[in-house]
Design an enzyme around this catalytic site. Structure first.
Site, short mmCIF file in Angstrom:
data_model
loop_
_atom_site.label_atom_id
_atom_site.label_comp_id
_atom_site.label_asym_id
_atom_site.label_seq_id
_atom_site.Cartn_x
_atom_site.Cartn_y
_atom_site.Cartn_z
N TYR A 157 0.85 -1.20 0.00
CA TYR A 157 0.00 0.00 0.00
C TYR A 157 0.88 1.24 0.00
CZ TYR A 157 -3.45 3.49 1.35
OH TYR A 157 -4.26 4.61 1.37
N ASP A 244 9.16 2.59 0.98
CA ASP A 244 8.05 3.35 1.55
C ASP A 244 8.06 3.11 3.06
OD1 ASP A 244 5.67 4.36 2.47
OD2 ASP A 244 4.51 3.71 0.73
N LYS A 271 3.00 10.32 7.97
CA LYS A 271 2.51 10.00 9.33
C LYS A 271 3.29 10.66 10.46
CE LYS A 271 0.15 5.75 8.00
NZ LYS A 271 -1.28 6.05 7.85
C1 LIG Z 1 3.08 2.48 3.59
C2 LIG Z 1 2.18 3.64 3.28
N1 LIG Z 1 2.48 4.42 2.23
C3 LIG Z 1 1.71 5.50 1.93
C4 LIG Z 1 0.60 5.80 2.68
C5 LIG Z 1 -0.23 6.98 2.31
O1 LIG Z 1 -0.09 8.01 3.24
P1 LIG Z 1 -1.27 9.10 3.39
O2 LIG Z 1 -2.42 8.39 4.02
O3 LIG Z 1 -0.65 10.15 4.26
O4 LIG Z 1 -1.57 9.59 2.03
C6 LIG Z 1 0.26 5.01 3.77
C7 LIG Z 1 -0.92 5.32 4.59
O5 LIG Z 1 -1.37 4.56 5.41
C8 LIG Z 1 1.07 3.89 4.07
O6 LIG Z 1 0.77 3.08 5.09
#
Ligand SMILES: Cc1ncc(COP(=O)(O)O)c(C=O)c1O
Length: 446
Positions: A157, A244, A271
């Site tokens: 994700y 990520d 986050k």
């Molecule tokens: C691993 C990862 N990447 C990207 C995101 C996306 O971040 P945002 O919700 O701030 O757009 C999330 C959100 O939970 C995430 O867990």
């Protein structure tokens, strides 16, 4: 003795009896907000509790019920809700400037802190969400390599970005994702498969984009050797290696890459780096990142009205400064205590299940099989998860409907023990014929 159907029916009654204001709000909200909220993920059957106030790890809903928050805005509130040091920094920033189209206070300081913590990060670009940071990472990889295909993990994700939503769920191409998407998804933790796909793609492969532990798919730790191989094969083939760390950055001073000795070209962040405010950042080696520096046609023009917001910058820096070695030790100890306790609760209740854990992040799985990739996590029994989640809400414990939990600096050993008592009680109530429970949960939405 009551059977599981009776247990679940009683839990549903308890839930609806104690949350009548949340229900009413939900009915009004869905007339102006599709699904009653602004995030698909906050919905669960029969309707979610609406939160009126939060502090530390205490949540209070509209009916005055209190919950211990083990979700923490999907892990982002690492210092808990409204930590006084973070609040003060945000207020001071707000008294100076809220937003301005010019270099503003706080960006250099937060970028310097991130670069200091993460050796692979020499330059930082701030954004308003992790989603945007992942989108920018992909764009930079395509720009600097002149290639188009991005490899991601099945279940990986990276935010609500159509291209990268590909294979977010088993075998799926979600609505609105173009068929021509240049994204290839491979099973997580499978080095052989990853290497062969990179080799097949050859000069078409722009990047390998991975989470060092799958987050949304169920906190599945990445094998260190798998991640190192991914880094090596990307380098060997002239592709960028992108990690990520939106969720996993909370695991150590330099994120999970620091703990595993990885050195990605680009790191996606979000986050916890914003002190609880909306944030995203892309960090990386100077060379690819400098494509963002304005220099005419050789650069990527990238903007965002709220990028580098001074309030977020100040709160983010104040929050990160609280993350000292003893803070990480506290988070890790509570994570381990929670994981051990949940395993013991599964064993004593007789319900089939397991827990995956990396430091302060955990996920409960209702499966007896191994959870090494998204398929393993997806084999978790959904009706059991629904019943578990509802049982915990009724006992004052707030976790993700998909079974994810996290702890914060505001969480104490007492909070963990109280959550474990609720988990033990819920699993005991659920034990017995899970199939009969399934039919009751499935009827929630009808
Ligand atoms: C691993 C990862 N990447 C990207 C995101 C996306 O971040 P945002 O919700 O701030 O757009 C999330 C959100 O939970 C995430 O867990």
């Amino acid at each position: 003795m009551r059977g599981p159907d009776a247990w679940l029916a009683a839990e549903v009654r308890t839930y609806t009896d104690r949350t009548s204001r949340s229900r009413k709000r939900f009915e009004i909200a869905r007339k102006v907000l599709p699904g009653g909220d602004t995030r698909s993920i906050t919905f669960y059957e029969p309707y979610p509790v609406a939160i009126a106030a939060a502090g530390g790890i205490q949540l209070t809903d509209m009916d005055g019920n209190r919950y211990r928050d083990f979700l923490l805005n999907y892990t982002s509130l690492i210092t808990g809700h409204r930590h006084p040091v973070v609040q003060r920094a945000a207020r001071l920033a707000m008294d100076r400037v809220v937003a301005v189209a010019a270099p503003a206070p706080g960006q250099v300081e937060l970028a310097t802190e991130l670069a200091d913590r993460i050796p692979s990060v020499e330059r930082v670009r701030f954004l308003s969400s992790g989603t945007e940071a992942a989108m920018l990472a992909v764009r930079i990889a395509r720009a600097v390599t002149g290639r188009s295909v991005v490899i991601k993990a099945i279940g990986g994700y990276h935010g609500s970005y159509p291209d990268l939503d590909f294979m977010l769920r088993p075998g799926s191409r979600p609505l609105g994702v173009p068929e021509s998407s240049e994204v290839v998804a491979v099973p997580y933790n499978d080095t052989g498969r990853l290497v062969s796909v990179v080799e097949q793609l050859g000069e078409r492969c722009a990047a390998i984009l991975l989470e060092p532990a799958l987050g949304a798919a169920g906190i599945v730790p990445g094998d260190a050797e798998y991640l190192r191989s991914a880094e090596r094969v990307a380098r060997r083939n002239g592709a960028l290696f992108i990690l990520d760390e939106v969720i996993t950055f909370r695991l150590g001073r330099g994120g999970l890459q620091g703990l595993l000795g990885l050195s990605p070209d680009l790191t996606v962040l979000g986050k916890i780096i914003g002190g609880g405010f909306p944030v995203g950042a892309l960090g990386g080696r100077a060379e690819p990142m400098e494509v963002l520096a304005p220099r005419g046609e050789r650069s990527i023009a990238h903007s965002g009205t709220f990028n580098g917001n001074p309030v977020t910058m100040a709160a983010g820096l104040a929050g990160l400064k609280l993350l000292t070695p003893s803070a990480y030790a506290h988070l890790d100890a509570l994570g381990a205590r929670l994981a051990d306790g949940i395993r013991a609760a599964f064993a004593s209740s007789g319900v089939t299940g397991s827990v995956t854990q990396v430091g302060s992040l955990l996920n409960v799985h209702f499966t007896g099989g191994p959870v090494n990739d998204a398929d393993g996590a997806w084999s978790s029994d959904k009706p059991s998860m629904g019943a578990f989640h509802l049982g915990l809400l009724n006992r004052g414990v707030f976790v993700a409907p998909r079974g994810m939990l996290a702890v914060s600096l505001a969480t104490t050993a007492n909070d963990v023990d109280a959550a474990l008592a609720a988990i033990g009680d819920t699993l005991t109530g659920m034990c017995g014929d899970m199939r009969r429970a399934e039919s009751t949960v499935a009827s929630f939405g009808q």
